[in-house]
Design a protein around this motif. Structure first.
Motif, PDB file in Angstrom:
ATOM      1  N   VAL A  38       0.546  -1.166   0.136  1.00  0.00           N
ATOM      2  CA  VAL A  38      -0.079  -0.178   0.031  1.00  0.00           C
ATOM      3  C   VAL A  38       0.690   1.240  -0.072  1.00  0.00           C
ATOM      4  O   VAL A  38       1.898   1.372   0.713  1.00  0.00           O
ATOM      5  CB  VAL A  38      -1.081   0.065   1.237  1.00  0.00           C
ATOM      6  N   LEU A  39       0.607   2.088  -0.989  1.00  0.00           N
ATOM      7  CA  LEU A  39       1.284   3.459  -0.899  1.00  0.00           C
ATOM      8  C   LEU A  39       0.130   4.704  -0.755  1.00  0.00           C
ATOM      9  O   LEU A  39      -0.663   4.558  -1.227  1.00  0.00           O
ATOM     10  CB  LEU A  39       2.136   3.654  -2.309  1.00  0.00           C
ATOM     11  N   VAL A  40       0.618   5.566   0.096  1.00  0.00           N
ATOM     12  CA  VAL A  40      -0.167   6.665   0.079  1.00  0.00           C
ATOM     13  C   VAL A  40       0.737   7.841  -0.263  1.00  0.00           C
ATOM     14  O   VAL A  40       1.854   8.199  -0.263  1.00  0.00           O
ATOM     15  CB  VAL A  40      -0.321   6.898   1.514  1.00  0.00           C
ATOM     16  N   PHE A 100       4.508   7.428  -0.160  1.00  0.00           N
ATOM     17  CA  PHE A 100       5.336   6.682   0.672  1.00  0.00           C
ATOM     18  C   PHE A 100       4.674   5.308   0.947  1.00  0.00           C
ATOM     19  O   PHE A 100       3.587   5.103   0.805  1.00  0.00           O
ATOM     20  CB  PHE A 100       5.314   7.446   2.242  1.00  0.00           C
ATOM     21  N   PRO A 101       5.519   4.038   1.042  1.00  0.00           N
ATOM     22  CA  PRO A 101       4.932   2.787   1.076  1.00  0.00           C
ATOM     23  C   PRO A 101       4.743   2.630   2.666  1.00  0.00           C
ATOM     24  O   PRO A 101       5.292   3.237   3.597  1.00  0.00           O
ATOM     25  CB  PRO A 101       6.213   1.957   0.672  1.00  0.00           C
ATOM     26  N   LEU A 102       3.556   2.172   2.969  1.00  0.00           N
ATOM     27  CA  LEU A 102       3.061   1.724   4.237  1.00  0.00           C
ATOM     28  C   LEU A 102       3.970   0.431   4.789  1.00  0.00           C
ATOM     29  O   LEU A 102       3.679  -0.626   4.202  1.00  0.00           O
ATOM     30  CB  LEU A 102       1.707   1.673   4.582  1.00  0.00           C
ATOM     31  N   ALA A 129       6.374   7.558   6.837  1.00  0.00           N
ATOM     32  CA  ALA A 129       5.298   7.966   6.235  1.00  0.00           C
ATOM     33  C   ALA A 129       4.169   8.794   7.452  1.00  0.00           C
ATOM     34  O   ALA A 129       3.293   9.578   7.211  1.00  0.00           O
ATOM     35  CB  ALA A 129       4.294   6.622   5.821  1.00  0.00           C
ATOM     36  N   SER A 130       4.426   8.266   8.538  1.00  0.00           N
ATOM     37  CA  SER A 130       3.647   8.654   9.792  1.00  0.00           C
ATOM     38  C   SER A 130       4.236  10.435  10.187  1.00  0.00           C
ATOM     39  O   SER A 130       3.186  11.145  10.323  1.00  0.00           O
ATOM     40  CB  SER A 130       3.789   7.884  11.161  1.00  0.00           C
ATOM     41  N   GLU A 131       5.398  10.707   9.707  1.00  0.00           N
ATOM     42  CA  GLU A 131       5.879  11.890  10.068  1.00  0.00           C
ATOM     43  C   GLU A 131       5.392  13.021   9.050  1.00  0.00           C
ATOM     44  O   GLU A 131       5.024  13.958   9.259  1.00  0.00           O
ATOM     45  CB  GLU A 131       7.124  11.996  10.263  1.00  0.00           C
TER      46      GLU A 131
END
Length: 269
Positions: free
Chosen positions: A65-67, A75-77, A102-104
């Motif tokens: 999954v990428l966002v 970003f890849p999760l 990704a979270s940052e």
């Protein structure tokens, strides 16, 4: 009747993906809402309070999954190895934190400290026991593995609105065409491409239906929720669509025939 369109939502409350088919596993649509966003208290975060999440795109590539976070990039999760327990509605569920990058980026975009979390296979969150007596599981979806809606019902709703809305506002998994408007209220069981579904609860709608999925902003007049409230208010809330559980694994595709096997009338005969 047949399947008009299909959607999966790899991350709860982020943009969904329209697909031509999906496989069904123990959780529901494969990969659906196995990721979620939590705050510093490990409470789930959604478009209800953060409508800007609608602008974060999701993509599937080689099982990942990428966002795509506006202003931050893609970003890849990646699930890490740090366990946690997270809260979604009244449930606490086992999860693992995603990687920090990704979270940052998500936190910078939203202006708050958020983390991506993943539900591993060994996590078991039970479907609402007041509606389903069997010991069935669900991912980070609100309460049930599937949401089934009708194209004709959306068209009838749009005939009442000054500005029509897309089905994306209602975040279904399966959209059916060929039924009369609001017929789905009476459906209790159906079969799609050999997979049986039990429709267990009307779906009560919230302020998320007022979020513009392209701009991540709420409609100032709260449409279409306000219009639905005029004629779709029931003891279950303001309803649009039906929550469902699946009775077997399988695969369904756009164009698959839909057969209604039980209705409220036949169920009570």
């Amino acid at each position: 009747m047949q399947v008009h369109s299909l959607y999966v939502y790899p991350v709860k409350s982020l943009a969904g993906i329209q697909v031509s088919s999906f496989c069904i596993d123990d959780f529901g649509p494969a990969g659906d809402r196995r990721w979620m966003i939590v705050d510093v208290d490990r409470q789930f975060v959604s478009q209800r309070n953060n409508p800007e999440l609608a602008r974060i795109g999701t993509r599937l590539e080689a099982g990942r999954v990428l966002v795509n976070i506006p202003g931050e990039g893609e970003f890849p999760l990646i699930a890490g190895d740090e366990d946690c327990r997270v809260r979604i509605w009244g449930d606490w569920a086992k999860a693992v934190y995603g990687d920090h990058d990704a979270s940052e980026a998500l936190s910078r975009y939203c202006g708050a400290t958020f983390r991506f979390v993943f539900m591993p296979d060994e996590s078991f969150r039970r479907v609402d026991a007041s509606r389903v007596t069997e010991y069935r599981r669900v991912s980070f979806a609100d309460g049930f593995p599937f949401l089934i809606t009708s194209l004709a019902s959306l068209e009838e709703l749009n005939s009442r609105l000054e500005t029509p809305v897309e089905m994306r506002r209602f975040r279904p998994n399966i959209v059916v065409e060929g039924a009369a408007p609001w017929d789905e209220d009476e459906w209790r069981a159906l079969s799609i491409n050999g997979t049986a579904f039990s429709l267990v609860k009307p779906c009560s709608r919230c302020v998320m239906t007022t979020v513009d999925p392209d701009h991540g902003t709420k409609a100032p007049d709260l449409q279409p929720l306000r219009e639905l409230g005029k004629f779709r208010r029931t003891p279950d809330g303001v309803i649009f669509g039906m929550n469902a559980i699946h009775e077997s694994s399988g695969e369904i595709r756009v164009g698959s025939p839909v057969a209604i096997t039980t209705t409220a009338k036949t169920e009570n005969q």
